[in-house]
Design an enzyme around this catalytic site. Structure first.
Site, mmCIF file in Angstrom:
data_model
loop_
_atom_site.group_PDB
_atom_site.id
_atom_site.type_symbol
_atom_site.label_atom_id
_atom_site.label_comp_id
_atom_site.label_asym_id
_atom_site.label_seq_id
_atom_site.Cartn_x
_atom_site.Cartn_y
_atom_site.Cartn_z
ATOM 1 N N ASP A 455 0.805 -8.617 1.288
ATOM 2 C CA ASP A 455 2.185 -8.181 1.102
ATOM 3 C C ASP A 455 3.057 -9.397 0.819
ATOM 4 O OD1 ASP A 455 1.865 -5.527 1.499
ATOM 5 O OD2 ASP A 455 2.428 -5.506 3.602
ATOM 6 N N ASP A 758 1.805 -3.228 6.649
ATOM 7 C CA ASP A 758 2.670 -3.060 7.821
ATOM 8 C C ASP A 758 3.170 -1.622 7.993
ATOM 9 O OD1 ASP A 758 4.450 -2.962 5.736
ATOM 10 O OD2 ASP A 758 5.406 -4.873 6.181
ATOM 11 N N ASP A 762 0.340 2.229 4.440
ATOM 12 C CA ASP A 762 -0.676 1.212 4.160
ATOM 13 C C ASP A 762 -2.006 1.547 4.827
ATOM 14 O OD1 ASP A 762 0.835 -0.520 2.560
ATOM 15 O OD2 ASP A 762 1.754 -1.452 4.297
#
Length: 1017
Positions: A455, A758, A762
């Site tokens: 990310d 997070d 996901d």
């Protein structure tokens, strides 16, 4: 061997089938101590119990829901319940007991809930407030509540005591047989030779067994303590709670009935409870009931069950039942007994131990047969085969003990346990480096990782966000260099009111006053940055929220990439307004009007759209995260059951949020590149922002490409084959884009993929990846539960540290396997060949037990706990198809084995003449010398095993104090055994020349090992 292991002892690092787990267990034929060998493997029978319990729950809850629906339809005609409050509950000041509370939620009992006055009535009976929460000012009242209603903790298996580990270590079949041999030896020896001379052999074996058991138990007990510490860390979960009128973070284990808990997307419901207020709450109950269909929770269906997940929406709930009174508590108690899946290396080394164990058992039987045959032939030649003396009985017993001890040495029971030891050590150290390993297998898999999909926000960047630029009412302002007052003066008053209304109502955050009386902003970093802007414009959060009535909330969703709210305006007349905010280009595309510099609403023409898009790109190219805020007056009314309109909005403005790149990220990315690990950025942000951050952090290079999620998902399979290897940045990606990328990398390109995540969405990608890495600070509980490792500081550099530790674990276990197999091979061949050719074994049972301890428990401690070094990140990753026992390892094992075998055979054949040994003790002296040379060969081979390819094996040796202590202790006790324990260990003191010779023979193995490393394989 490798092909046999891959065929029969191959399990996946994640999601192995029950059949695969059963298969390898059934193939483990020669197991000396099943309790110890299988201690760190999954308890499949307990898992079946948990599955059965889940099925029972599913049926029970389905019936409860059906009954509650029926009861709800006929609620008015139901007579009041005949519930009476127990006396001890009354005496404590409460008007309802724990069992009654539990039955209301668990059974979804609408009738009982109505009888007790609904949620407000229950709160009153629990002496709690739906708005202020519990009052805990009186400690005695708090303890009474805990005594009556319980605490929110689940039953855990008791920590095994050291004595239990001692008992389990004694369960070793070969040690038990040796114990019987020792007892018989004592009885026969004392009967024939008297006390104390006749007891020496037996007592020597007993002392050796006790030493092996004590050292083994100590090592196992230390491991169990490390795992217990890690389990405690895994269970640290905090939630937002209102208690004593203040909203605060609190551990879920401190929750009590009556507490008011705030839940958002991705949270796990921490206890059974009832819905107080909220919007669009959708609960996933599959973890508890197995039902995949999500459940809507609202005032009509207010029941929330512990262990379920918030799939959408946000709400406040009042806790009613905690801990082991909940179904989740009972289920967790069963699940924890099931244990984690065993790791691929544990299974593979169980396979190695099984193969070598069978070979060892064969050699042991043949050795015993040869020794007994030699003895019988000798007695036949002397015509004494019908006459047996006590000495001959002892000799026969010694032969049997040697055969059993060959099995002790030959079966490398310590191999699978060395994996656990190394993983436990690494996990403890990684905890100090801000990485919490949830699944053992992730530790070793991370060492093979070839790709990291990371990310952007919070991982590559600091996640400390501030609004630094804005384009409000078509006017660009540098917010970073101005205070709120000057910004407010540049914006028309009507637009300021609109902006403040939008910021404070359309938010997942909150502005509260903490216990110290200071203003505190709660929420995600993005929400915090926007709320700070609202406060700087002179807005008052609580006043704004009270003035407007919220009709509907649509929380931020990574698929829609925006969030919205519908409010009833304070002017009266029932006027409704919708506010939305989210990804700039998406929200701007939903607008057809804009607020101009005069504060007037005007149509959004092409020129204005181009102007705003240019500003969005300018902000993004400066690595700013951009959000667009818009509103719409709902003239035709609105029903809460409808979705908030997707178009027709009026653009108020665009804000640019600065989130700086974390220090050290660029260096970490470069370290990964040198280590053969490709780093890719996968983010939901604007492509220009993503490219700017990727260039700054060294991810995006000249030959790499950046692509947007919508473009990526339109590509055909043929196009993806060509495209994926070049992708370094994927922007505006949806969770399914991330999942597709991970799946393609794993299956089509055979990569070992680590993925960070997070959010709740996901979870599929984290589940699909070889290693799922969840963020400890920004991550939701759903993401953490799907992950294998939790990065506690959300830092990319920590991910690189995890990779380094993963490589260290893998290589350390390889070093130990190389060392142990060398000892196995030499000890086996020496005793077997000597028994066959000379009729006696040079290494006695006591000596072989000492050798076994050097190579097993002590060897694992020394080699499997080697800390990582920077050289590890200069090697290419093993990948998915690499052999565990490499050609280089076989080269080193066979080379060392041949050298040691030649030395021992030379001493057996020529030792007496070379050292001038004669007299009655010459054989004892020679066998002592052979034993001493053999042990020193292992000591120096252990040092050589620190590096499998490098010549310099002393580099960093002092950094590993465990290694230094183990080597020093081995040498010290070897001197004690030779010089002072000869009576028990069948040794005799050596001369200084013989000591120097023994050490020289051992040391000579090091240049030979160095020479072997130069041979290419």
């Amino acid at each position: 061997m490798e092909s046999y292991l891959n065929q029969n002892f191959d399990v996946k690092a994640k999601h192995s089938s029950e059949e695969a787990l059963e298969k390898w267990r059934n193939l483990c034929g020669v197991v000396k101590n099943p309790k110890r060998r299988f201690r760190f493997t999954a308890n499949l029978s307990k898992r079946y119990e948990a599955a059965a319990m889940r099925r029972t729950n599913q049926e029970k809850l389905r019936i409860a829901v059906l009954v509650s629906k029926a009861a709800f339809q006929f609620i008015s005609g139901v007579a009041p319940s005949d519930y009476t409050v127990p006396e001890e509950v009354k005496a404590a000041g409460f008007n309802i007991c724990a069992d009654e509370l539990g039955s209301i939620v668990e059974s979804h009992d609408v009738k009982k809930l109505k009888f007790h006055g609904g949620v407000d009535g229950l709160a009153c009976k629990l002496k709690a407030s739906p708005t202020e929460g519990l009052s805990t000012t009186d400690p005695s009242h708090l303890s009474q509540r805990q005594d009556l209603f319980g605490i929110n903790k689940f039953a855990e298996s008791e920590l095994k005591s050291f004595w239990l580990f001692l008992w389990e270590a004694l369960q070793d079949m070969t040690l038990m047989i040796l114990g019987v041999c020792a007892f018989v030896s004592l009885v026969v020896g004392i009967a024939t030779e008297g006390w104390p001379k006749g007891s020496h052999d037996g007592l020597g074996i007993v002392a050796s067994i006790l030493l092996v058991v004590f050292v083994t138990a100590t090592s196992d007990y230390r491991q169990s303590l490390q795992f217990r510490d890690l389990d405690k860390e895994k269970k640290k979960i905090t939630v937002q709670v209102t208690r004593n009128g203040f909203r605060q973070k609190m551990s879920i284990y401190e929750l009590l009935p009556g507490d008011v808990v705030h839940l958002g997307i991705g949270d796990q419901v921490p206890a059974d409870g009832l819905f107080l207020s909220g919007f669009s709450v959708v609960i996933d109950e599959s973890s508890l009931t197995g039902e995949s269909e999500p459940v809507m929770v609202n005032a009509e269906n207010p029941f929330l069950l512990s262990g379920t997940k918030v799939q959408d929406g946000s709400c406040k709930m009042m806790v009613t039942t905690v801990g082991m009174r909940t179904q989740w508590g009972k289920l967790m108690a069963t699940l924890t007994e099931g244990g984690d899946d065993e790791t691929p290396l544990q299974v593979k080394l169980n396979g190695v131990a099984t193969i070598i164990g069978k070979i060892g058992l064969f050699f042991a039987v043949v050795t015993f047969a040869v020794l007994v045959q030699g003895m019988f032939m000798r007695k036949l030649s002397m015509k004494t085969h019908w006459i047996w003396s006590g000495d001959e009985a002892l000799e026969l017993l010694e032969y049997f003990a040697i055969a059993v001890t060959i099995v002790v040495v030959a079966v490398p029971e310590g191999l699978p346990l060395a994996v656990t030891l190394s993983l436990a050590f690494a996990m403890k150290k990684m905890m100090n480096d801000k990485a919490l390993v949830r699944h053992l297998a992730a530790c070793e898999t991370m060492g093979s990782a070839t790709t990291i999909c990371s990310d952007k926000t919070g991982t590559l960047t600091t996640n400390h966000m501030t609004v630094v630029k804005s384009c409000i009412c078509m006017s660009v302002q540098d917010v970073a260099n101005s205070n709120g007052g000057s910004l407010r003066s540049e914006i028309p008053e009507s637009a300021v009111k609109l902006l403040v209304q939008s910021i404070f109502n359309n938010t997942g955050g909150e502005v509260v006053v903490n216990k110290l009386g200071k203003t505190e902003i709660l929420g995600s970093p993005t929400e915090t940055a926007i709320l700070e802007l609202g406060l700087s414009l002179g807005g008052r959060f609580q006043e704004e929220r009270k003035s407007c009535k919220v009709v509907k909330v649509e929380p931020f969703n990574s698929t829609k990439k925006r969030m919205g709210v519908v409010i009833e305006l304070p002017e009266g007349g029932g006027r409704l307004r919708a506010h939305t905010k989210g990804a700039s280009e998406i929200v701007l595309a939903a607008c057809d009007k804009v607020v101009n510099s005069s504060g007037e609403v005007v149509p959004l023409d092409e020129e204005s759209v181009n102007y705003l898009n240019v500003k969005i790109n300018e902000f993004a190219n400066e690595a700013l995260r951009t959000l667009c805020l818009a509103y719409m007056d709902l003239e035709n009314g609105f029903s809460p059951d409808e979705a908030i309109p997707a178009s027709g909005f009026t653009c108020v403005g665009i804000v640019g949020i600065k989130d700086p790149v974390r220090p050290g990220v660029k260096e970490s990315v470069e370290l990964c590149r040198r280590a053969g690990i490709t780093v890719r950025m996968v983010t939901g942000d604007n492509i220009n922002t993503a490219k700017a951050i990727a260039r700054e952090s060294g991810i995006l290079t000249d030959d790499g490409i950046a692509i947007e999620g919508p473009v990526f998902r339109e590509k055909s399979q043929e196009e993806l084959l060509e495209l994926i290897p070049k992708i370094q940045v994927m922007a505006r990606s949806s969770p399914m884009d991330k999942h597709t990328l991970v799946k393609q990398l794993r299956t089509t390109f055979d990569e070992v993929v680590a993925v960070t995540g997070d959010g709740t969405n996901d979870a599929p990608a984290l589940h699909e990846a070889d290693i799922g890495l969840a963020m400890g600070i920004a991550g939701t509980e759903v993401a953490k539960e799907s992950a294998d490792v939790i990065i506690l500081d959300d830092n990319f550099s920590t991910i690189v540290t995890v990779a380094k530790w993963g490589r260290s674990v893998y290589i350390n276990i390889q070093k130990f396997v190389q060392f142990q197999l060398t000892v196995n091979v030499v000890a086996l061949i020496v005793n077997f060949s000597s028994a066959c050719l000379t009729g006696s074994a040079p290494l006695t049972a006591v000596q072989l037990l000492w050798v076994n301890m050097i190579m097993d428990t002590l060897g694992a401690l020394a080699l499997a706990t080697e800390p990582p070094n920077n050289e590890l990140m200069k090697r290419l990753p093993v990948g998915r198809r690499g052999n565990f026992i490499t050609n280089a390892m076989w080269r080193n094992i066979l080379g060392q084995s041949v050298y040691q075998f030649i030395v021992i055979w030379f001493l057996q054949a020529k030792g007496k003449s070379v050292f001038g040994l004669d007299g009655p003790d010459s054989t004892l002296m020679l066998n002592t010398l052979i034993f001493n040379c053999f042990v020193f060969c292992q000591v120096f081979n252990e040092i050589s095993s620190r590096e499998m390819e490098e010549i310099d094996v002393f580099k960093g040796i002092l950094d590993n104090y465990v290694f230094v202590v183990v080597i020093s202790a081995t040498v010290f006790f070897q001197i004690i055994i030779i010089e002072f324990l000869g009576t028990f260990a069948s040794t005799t003191p050596l001369t200084l020349v013989q000591w120097i010779f023994s050490i020289f023979i051992g040391f000579l193995g090091m240049p030979i090992a160095a020479g072997l490393k130069t041979i290419p394989v």
